[in-house]
Write an enzyme that holds these catalytic residues in place. Structure first.
Site, PDB file in Angstrom:
ATOM      1  N   HIS A 446      36.046  35.525 -44.556  1.00  0.00           N
ATOM      2  CA  HIS A 446      35.968  36.567 -45.586  1.00  0.00           C
ATOM      3  C   HIS A 446      34.538  37.063 -45.712  1.00  0.00           C
ATOM      4  O   HIS A 446      33.614  36.550 -45.054  1.00  0.00           O
ATOM      5  CB  HIS A 446      36.482  36.047 -46.935  1.00  0.00           C
ATOM      6  CG  HIS A 446      35.759  34.827 -47.457  1.00  0.00           C
ATOM      7  ND1 HIS A 446      34.531  34.902 -48.077  1.00  0.00           N
ATOM      8  CD2 HIS A 446      36.113  33.514 -47.469  1.00  0.00           C
ATOM      9  CE1 HIS A 446      34.158  33.698 -48.454  1.00  0.00           C
ATOM     10  NE2 HIS A 446      35.095  32.824 -48.084  1.00  0.00           N
ATOM     11  N   CYS A 465      34.852  27.501 -46.332  1.00  0.00           N
ATOM     12  CA  CYS A 465      35.248  28.797 -45.778  1.00  0.00           C
ATOM     13  C   CYS A 465      34.115  29.413 -44.977  1.00  0.00           C
ATOM     14  O   CYS A 465      32.957  29.000 -45.085  1.00  0.00           O
ATOM     15  CB  CYS A 465      35.683  29.746 -46.891  1.00  0.00           C
ATOM     16  SG  CYS A 465      37.349  29.445 -47.504  1.00  0.00           S
TER      17      CYS A 465
END
Length: 550
Positions: A446, A465
């Site tokens: 992301h 992440c």
């Protein structure tokens, strides 16, 4: 830049948790030159042939003929390189013993008995490569592992390994110790040995005069007087320790401009901040012996080469220690991007998966562990934190909950039975885009609301992440090539914060990899810190039975 497709876990195997990941400058170099033993850095160091004196050129990797010319065309030499690599990679004691024997046989005529033994060594190599073929799990046909020793990249690595081994056998590499960081213009008795190592490793074209002069006019063991600044400081090279500048231009203890430039180049090839300051990390890599470097390069190369055969034509790959993403389309790199990966205590896992959808303006449903570790401490300090950051709060029945700032602070200090969802927007931790793929770790690719973090060299900063710097370019490619409803994308993308999932016409393979050494496009060895201390856990050892010659 990372080389294309050099290491990942097998894409056809299931994702693995960390607890289960167990298997898993140089144109003037004189290859045959005898190197002189470095007896002591306190004495006058001898001048030794460097590993390299100028950057490799891309032609090294592109011109296979030049590689062949660099190696004597003998039966021994033909198998020496791959035997060396497999020995350094700790594949089997068989290859370690074979390498020692081959070294003794170099440039010698072999009698019949030795010829038979040489043929046996070749058979053992063939057995190993065929064993890899038998172990491979390929969704599409893989090239045979027996072809790997003929690969141009493989042979370029072998040349580097031979250089490092020559240097290892011809020099000493005692551990250097600094009590504090060393900044440009300062003095240190370690200047001579540091310059010597940079010369040997190819970062200095000529042996500096400081490396061949007495250590000090006051004696052979001067006292180190370091600054009081922490070794972790990253003060710019041009603005430190002015009080320590020395008036004598030829002071052999002075950390001068030529050495600073060499250190900066050294830092760049080790993924460090190129500030010229010799701190803990720079000194760590200066202390890595040629043999240790050869081992690291060999082990990584083997893992990378084994996996190369299994990759599809198009994929995304994230090299965790390099903090870098590569996007390959039809076998060509079309995008390189910096990334932010997990901290050492919250590591980004090794996985293989397929991106199946892209989310525009994603909401962030905060994992409970992040709520507990990261967000509650902020709420305890600032009762307005949730409101300012755009969080909605829900109980476990799904009802939205509201409290005063003071009440939030009190709840954050005791029992906090709520779920947090961050609304889309400029402050959303996921940024503008999220690339979704199935995995058991709840990690994704992301964007970010803190792009300034990409300026850091050490980007192990997330909770697992992967944050992508060039997320806009990546999203544009997906929108152009794979997003089904491009009309809706075009309508929503320019000026809305509405969250929307977009299905794809096909999935895109995505892999995380863990490389700490490789040859870059210029043929230079890149090294990176073992940020998760995983290197020792990787093994390519094979059962002894595969070497039985019938």
């Amino acid at each position: 830049m990372m080389p294309v497709s050099r290491l990942t876990p097998n894409p056809n195997k299931r994702n693995r948790s960390w607890s289960s990941v167990k298997r898993w400058p140089f144109s003037t170099l004189l290859m045959g030159l005898s190197l002189v033993l470095i007896e002591s850095y306190a004495a006058k160091p001898p001048v030794t042939a460097p590993l390299s004196v100028e950057p490799h050129t891309v032609e090294l990797l592109a011109d296979a003929t030049s590689i062949e010319v660099a190696e004597p065309d003998t039966a021994v030499e033909q198998i020496l390189g791959q035997t060396l690599l497999l020995s350094l990679a700790d594949v089997s004691p068989v290859f370690s013993a074979n390498y020692q024997q081959l070294i003794q046989w170099r440039q010698r005529a072999l009698d019949n008995e030795k010829q038979v033994k040489l043929q046996q060594m070749q058979l053992q190599l063939n057995n190993y490569w065929r064993y890899l073929d038998a172990q491979a799990e390929c969704m599409t046909p893989c090239s045979s592992a027996t072809l790997l020793p003929k690969d141009v990249y493989f042979r370029a690595v072998v040349i580097k390994l031979k250089q490092l081994m020559t240097l290892a056998e011809s020099s000493t590499w005692d551990t250097l110790i600094l009590e504090d960081k060393l900044s440009p213009g300062q003095e240190s008795p370690l200047i001579a040995p540091i310059a010597q190592r940079l010369f040997l490793l190819g970062f200095l074209e000529n042996m500096p005069s400081t490396a061949s002069e007495p250590v000090s006019e006051l004696g052979s063991e001067p006292v180190i007087k370091p600054d009081t600044i922490s070794p972790d400081a990253t003060t710019p090279a041009g603005a430190v320790a002015q009080s320590k500048l020395v008036a004598t231009v030829n002071n052999p203890l002075r950390y001068d401009d030529a050495l600073v430039s060499a250190i900066k180049a050294f830092q760049t090839l080790h993924g460090l901040q190129a500030d010229g300051v010799i701190g803990k990390q720079t000194l760590y890599w200066l202390n890595q012996s040629p043999y240790a470097r050869a081992q690291l390069l060999a082990k990584n190369t083997l893992r990378q080469q084994i996996f190369t055969r299994t990759l599809p034509a198009s994929y995304l790959m994230i090299n965790i220690p390099a903090f870098e993403l590569q996007f390959v389309e039809a076998g060509k790199v079309i995008l390189n991007s910096k990334v932010i990966v997990g901290k050492a205590l919250r590591p980004t896992p090794l996985f293989s998966s397929h991106i199946s959808s892209v989310v525009l303006n994603p909401q962030w449903r905060v994992p409970r562990t992040i709520v507990r570790r990261d967000i509650l401490p902020h709420i305890r300090q600032d009762g307005h934190y949730l409101q300012d950051r755009g969080f909605d709060v829900y109980d476990y029945d799904g009802a939205q909950v509201e409290h005063s700032p003071q009440e939030w602070q009190e709840l954050a200090s005791s029992h906090f039975p709520y779920r947090l969802v961050q609304r889309p927007g400029a402050k959303n931790a996921l940024g503008r885009y999220k690339f979704h793929f199935d995995n058991s770790f709840s990690v994704y690719l992301h964007g970010t609301s803190e792009p300034s973090l990409f300026k850091k060299t050490d980007r192990a900063l997330s909770s697992g992440c992967i944050r992508v710097e060039k997320v806009e370019e990546l999203a544009r490619w997906f929108q152009t090539h794979l997003v089904k409803d491009t009309r809706l994308w075009d309508k929503l993308a320019p000026n809305t914060t509405q969250s929307q999932w977009f299905a794809l016409s096909d999935t895109m393979p995505v892999y995380t990899v863990y490389w700490t050494a490789w040859l870059d496009d210029a043929g230079q060895i890149q090294y990176r810190n073992d940020i998760y201390q995983l290197e020792a856990e990787f093994t390519q050892a094979v059962p002894a039975a595969i070497f039985y010659i019938l």
